[in-house]
Enzyme design. Sequence first.
Site, PDB file in Angstrom:
ATOM      1  N   ARG A 147       0.853  -1.178   0.000  1.00  0.00           N
ATOM      2  CA  ARG A 147       0.000   0.000   0.000  1.00  0.00           C
ATOM      3  C   ARG A 147       0.888   1.226   0.000  1.00  0.00           C
ATOM      4  O   ARG A 147       1.831   1.305   0.808  1.00  0.00           O
ATOM      5  CB  ARG A 147      -0.902   0.001   1.247  1.00  0.00           C
ATOM      6  CG  ARG A 147      -1.959   1.090   1.226  1.00  0.00           C
ATOM      7  CD  ARG A 147      -2.635   1.235   2.553  1.00  0.00           C
ATOM      8  NE  ARG A 147      -1.768   1.876   3.530  1.00  0.00           N
ATOM      9  CZ  ARG A 147      -2.159   2.167   4.762  1.00  0.00           C
ATOM     10  NH1 ARG A 147      -3.365   1.822   5.175  1.00  0.00           N
ATOM     11  NH2 ARG A 147      -1.331   2.759   5.598  1.00  0.00           N
ATOM     12  N   TYR A 159      -3.701  11.253   7.261  1.00  0.00           N
ATOM     13  CA  TYR A 159      -3.708   9.819   7.491  1.00  0.00           C
ATOM     14  C   TYR A 159      -2.624   9.112   6.699  1.00  0.00           C
ATOM     15  O   TYR A 159      -2.357   9.472   5.540  1.00  0.00           O
ATOM     16  CB  TYR A 159      -5.069   9.177   7.086  1.00  0.00           C
ATOM     17  CG  TYR A 159      -4.859   7.696   7.081  1.00  0.00           C
ATOM     18  CD1 TYR A 159      -4.625   6.988   5.902  1.00  0.00           C
ATOM     19  CD2 TYR A 159      -4.701   7.031   8.295  1.00  0.00           C
ATOM     20  CE1 TYR A 159      -4.303   5.651   5.917  1.00  0.00           C
ATOM     21  CE2 TYR A 159      -4.380   5.687   8.320  1.00  0.00           C
ATOM     22  CZ  TYR A 159      -4.178   4.996   7.135  1.00  0.00           C
ATOM     23  OH  TYR A 159      -3.839   3.677   7.154  1.00  0.00           O
ATOM     24  N   ASP A 209      -5.252   3.873   0.080  1.00  0.00           N
ATOM     25  CA  ASP A 209      -6.370   4.110   0.998  1.00  0.00           C
ATOM     26  C   ASP A 209      -6.740   5.587   0.978  1.00  0.00           C
ATOM     27  O   ASP A 209      -5.947   6.440   1.393  1.00  0.00           O
ATOM     28  CB  ASP A 209      -5.930   3.697   2.424  1.00  0.00           C
ATOM     29  CG  ASP A 209      -7.094   3.649   3.393  1.00  0.00           C
ATOM     30  OD1 ASP A 209      -6.920   3.079   4.487  1.00  0.00           O
ATOM     31  OD2 ASP A 209      -8.183   4.167   3.064  1.00  0.00           O
ATOM     32  N   HIS A 211      -9.204   6.751   2.591  1.00  0.00           N
ATOM     33  CA  HIS A 211      -9.631   6.941   3.998  1.00  0.00           C
ATOM     34  C   HIS A 211     -10.875   7.804   4.158  1.00  0.00           C
ATOM     35  O   HIS A 211     -10.890   8.774   4.938  1.00  0.00           O
ATOM     36  CB  HIS A 211      -8.467   7.549   4.793  1.00  0.00           C
ATOM     37  CG  HIS A 211      -8.304   6.903   6.135  1.00  0.00           C
ATOM     38  ND1 HIS A 211      -8.747   7.476   7.285  1.00  0.00           N
ATOM     39  CD2 HIS A 211      -7.770   5.723   6.493  1.00  0.00           C
ATOM     40  CE1 HIS A 211      -8.477   6.703   8.317  1.00  0.00           C
ATOM     41  NE2 HIS A 211      -7.883   5.620   7.859  1.00  0.00           N
ATOM     42  N   GLU A 235      -9.087   2.057  -1.684  1.00  0.00           N
ATOM     43  CA  GLU A 235      -9.831   1.728  -0.460  1.00  0.00           C
ATOM     44  C   GLU A 235     -10.524   2.937   0.133  1.00  0.00           C
ATOM     45  O   GLU A 235      -9.989   4.035   0.148  1.00  0.00           O
ATOM     46  CB  GLU A 235      -8.854   1.151   0.564  1.00  0.00           C
ATOM     47  CG  GLU A 235      -9.454   0.893   1.929  1.00  0.00           C
ATOM     48  CD  GLU A 235      -8.419   0.539   2.978  1.00  0.00           C
ATOM     49  OE1 GLU A 235      -7.256   0.336   2.618  1.00  0.00           O
ATOM     50  OE2 GLU A 235      -8.792   0.506   4.160  1.00  0.00           O
ATOM     51  N   GLU A 261     -13.587  -1.447   6.504  1.00  0.00           N
ATOM     52  CA  GLU A 261     -12.912  -1.774   7.776  1.00  0.00           C
ATOM     53  C   GLU A 261     -13.755  -1.303   8.955  1.00  0.00           C
ATOM     54  O   GLU A 261     -13.637  -1.817  10.054  1.00  0.00           O
ATOM     55  CB  GLU A 261     -11.522  -1.163   7.829  1.00  0.00           C
ATOM     56  CG  GLU A 261     -11.495   0.337   7.872  1.00  0.00           C
ATOM     57  CD  GLU A 261     -10.087   0.876   7.802  1.00  0.00           C
ATOM     58  OE1 GLU A 261      -9.284   0.394   6.983  1.00  0.00           O
ATOM     59  OE2 GLU A 261      -9.768   1.770   8.598  1.00  0.00           O
ATOM     60  N   ARG A 282     -13.662  -5.061   3.414  1.00  0.00           N
ATOM     61  CA  ARG A 282     -12.519  -4.940   4.323  1.00  0.00           C
ATOM     62  C   ARG A 282     -12.848  -5.340   5.759  1.00  0.00           C
ATOM     63  O   ARG A 282     -12.026  -5.203   6.649  1.00  0.00           O
ATOM     64  CB  ARG A 282     -12.044  -3.488   4.323  1.00  0.00           C
ATOM     65  CG  ARG A 282     -11.391  -3.060   3.028  1.00  0.00           C
ATOM     66  CD  ARG A 282      -9.913  -3.301   3.030  1.00  0.00           C
ATOM     67  NE  ARG A 282      -9.197  -2.414   3.920  1.00  0.00           N
ATOM     68  CZ  ARG A 282      -8.177  -2.813   4.696  1.00  0.00           C
ATOM     69  NH1 ARG A 282      -7.800  -4.064   4.693  1.00  0.00           N
ATOM     70  NH2 ARG A 282      -7.558  -1.957   5.489  1.00  0.00           N
ATOM     71  N   GLU A 338      -4.257  -7.394   5.259  1.00  0.00           N
ATOM     72  CA  GLU A 338      -3.407  -6.260   5.604  1.00  0.00           C
ATOM     73  C   GLU A 338      -2.447  -6.678   6.714  1.00  0.00           C
ATOM     74  O   GLU A 338      -2.853  -7.355   7.673  1.00  0.00           O
ATOM     75  CB  GLU A 338      -4.267  -5.075   6.068  1.00  0.00           C
ATOM     76  CG  GLU A 338      -3.445  -3.860   6.465  1.00  0.00           C
ATOM     77  CD  GLU A 338      -4.306  -2.672   6.810  1.00  0.00           C
ATOM     78  OE1 GLU A 338      -5.537  -2.814   6.918  1.00  0.00           O
ATOM     79  OE2 GLU A 338      -3.769  -1.569   6.953  1.00  0.00           O
ATOM     80  N   TRP A 401     -11.779  11.416   9.103  1.00  0.00           N
ATOM     81  CA  TRP A 401     -10.323  11.205   9.238  1.00  0.00           C
ATOM     82  C   TRP A 401      -9.932   9.898   8.573  1.00  0.00           C
ATOM     83  O   TRP A 401     -10.718   8.925   8.650  1.00  0.00           O
ATOM     84  CB  TRP A 401      -9.909  11.164  10.706  1.00  0.00           C
ATOM     85  CG  TRP A 401      -8.421  10.951  10.811  1.00  0.00           C
ATOM     86  CD1 TRP A 401      -7.429  11.878  10.559  1.00  0.00           C
ATOM     87  CD2 TRP A 401      -7.747   9.722  11.086  1.00  0.00           C
ATOM     88  NE1 TRP A 401      -6.210  11.304  10.702  1.00  0.00           N
ATOM     89  CE2 TRP A 401      -6.354   9.994  11.033  1.00  0.00           C
ATOM     90  CE3 TRP A 401      -8.169   8.413  11.391  1.00  0.00           C
ATOM     91  CZ2 TRP A 401      -5.390   9.007  11.267  1.00  0.00           C
ATOM     92  CZ3 TRP A 401      -7.207   7.433  11.650  1.00  0.00           C
ATOM     93  CH2 TRP A 401      -5.848   7.754  11.579  1.00  0.00           C
TER      94      TRP A 401
HETATM   95  C1  CS2 Z   1      -6.389   2.222   7.938  1.00  0.00           C
HETATM   96  C2  CS2 Z   1      -6.266   2.028   9.415  1.00  0.00           C
HETATM   97  O1  CS2 Z   1      -5.045   0.302   7.750  1.00  0.00           O
HETATM   98  C3  CS2 Z   1      -5.958   0.953   7.223  1.00  0.00           C
HETATM   99  O2  CS2 Z   1      -6.527   0.650   6.176  1.00  0.00           O
HETATM  100  O3  CS2 Z   1      -7.632   2.638   7.503  1.00  0.00           O
HETATM  101  O4  CS2 Z   1      -4.955   2.335   9.766  1.00  0.00           O
HETATM  102  C4  CS2 Z   1      -7.199   2.855  10.272  1.00  0.00           C
HETATM  103  O5  CS2 Z   1      -6.883   4.222  10.119  1.00  0.00           O
HETATM  104  C5  CS2 Z   1      -7.038   2.457  11.728  1.00  0.00           C
HETATM  105  O6  CS2 Z   1      -7.150   1.060  11.845  1.00  0.00           O
HETATM  106  C6  CS2 Z   1      -8.088   3.132  12.589  1.00  0.00           C
HETATM  107  O7  CS2 Z   1      -7.988   2.684  13.918  1.00  0.00           O
HETATM  108 MG    MG Z   2      -8.170   1.797   5.665  1.00  0.00          MG
END
Ligand code: CS2
Ligand code: MG
Length: 401
Positions: A147, A159, A209, A211, A235, A261, A282, A338, A401
Site C-alpha cells: 500500500r 492519514y 487508501d 480513507h 480503499e 474496515e 474490508r 493487511e 479522518w
Molecule cells: C487504515 C487504518 O489500515 C488501514 O486501512 O484505515 O490504519 C485505520 O486508520 C485504523 O485502523 C483506525 O484505527
Molecule cells: Mg483503511
Amino acid sequence: MRITGARVVVTSPGRNFVTLKVETDEGVYGVGDGTLNGRELAVASYLADHVVPMLEGRDPADIEDTWQLLYKGAYWRRGPVTMAAIAAVDMALWDIKGKVLGTPVYNLLGGRSRKGVLCYGHASGRTIEDTVEQVLRLREEGYRAIRAQCVVPGIDNMYGTPRGDVSGQRPDLPFVEDGWSTEKYLRFAPELFARVREAVGFDVHLLHDAHHRLTPAEAGWLGKRLEDHQLFWLEDAVPAELQESFRVIRQHTTTPLAVGEVFNSLYDCHQLIREQLIDYVRASVVHAGGITHLRKIAHFAEPYHVRTGCHGAADLSPVSMAAALHYGLATHNAAIQEYGHHSEETLEVFPHAWSFADGYLHPGEAPGLGVDIDESLAAKYEYQRGYLPVSRREDGTVGSW
Ligand code: CS2
Ligand code: MG
C-alpha cells in the site's frame, strides 16, 4: 466441558488492546480480541459487565448458539462496541475448540484453500521519493502487495503518513487535528502512482487508501485517472453509510474498490455486495463479530464475485491477526490480508505462531488460533486513554479522518 468464567485484559504495549480470556472447568482457555481503537474501555465494560455473566456455565463448543445468544440476546443489535465484544467471545471459543480437538482453527473452517495468505505492507512517505524508496524496500523484503501513501504537499499531518511534529495537537484537546484538502490530494495522487509504478513496474500489487475522504464523483474522477496504474484496490474512497453512493463511482471507473474496515455486520454491506458495487470487503474478525460472522459475509459475497481483504492495521491485536489468518487460509474468496506491523513489545505480550514468508502470512500449525497473551507482561503496560485524530478541511470544517 463448561465455561467457568472470562477475564478482560486491557494492556497498552505502545497502544491499547482489549483481550478476552475465556476459561473452562477442564483448564483449557481461549483468547479473543475486542480492541476498538479510541473506544477500548467501552468494549472492555461491555464484555466484563454484560457478556461474561452470560457465558458462565455454557458449553464452549456451542459457538454458533453463543453467537446468536449474544447478538439477539442484547436486543440492541449491531454497532462497533457490541460486535467487537461478540467477536472477542467468538475468537476465544474457536481457539478452545481447536485446542480441544488438537488442530489449528483453519482445519475447522474447511482446511487450506491456499498455500499462504497474500498480504500487503505499508509504504508511507513524506515525499514521493520517500514513498518510492519504501515500496522498493518492501519488495526486496518479499512483499508481493504494497500500500502506498504519501504526505500531500501543503497538508499538515494526514492519514497514513509518518507522524512528524503533531502540528495539529492543541493543548486544549485530547486528540490531534489533522489538515485536509481534497483539491490538493486529487492533483497529487495520480502523480504519486505514476512515479511509483515507473519505479516498481507491474509485478507488485499496489494499493491505496483514500480513507473516507472523497465524494462519489471525486472518487470516480480519481479512479479513472488511476486505471493505467492498475491498482489492486482503491480503499475507502467514500464513507459507505450510503451504500448506493458507490453506484456513482462504478459508473466512472473500473479501478477495483475496497471498503468496510468500519463495517461491523453483513447489513453494512449487503447492498454493496448484491449490486456488485465493490470488489473487496474490508471487514475484520474483530470489528465484524468474529470468525463466525465474517465467514457469513464472505459466503454471501462469493456468488457476487466480491472477495474479502481484511483490515489488519497495528491497532488490531496479534490475536486478531491470528484469527484472520485461519479465516484467510481457509476461506475461498479471502483475497488478501493487511499486515500492519506491531511494536516489539506488543509481539512479546502476544506470543504467536503466525509468520511472514515470501509475501504470504501463515497462521502456523498450533492447535487453536496459535496465539496467547502473557498476562504478567501485559500488566506492565497500563491503559492510556488515546484518541484517533480528527480531520479538518482548510476552512476548519470537520471531515472524515
Ligand atoms: C487504515 C487504518 O489500515 C488501514 O486501512 O484505515 O490504519 C485505520 O486508520 C485504523 O485502523 C483506525 O484505527
Ligand atoms: Mg483503511
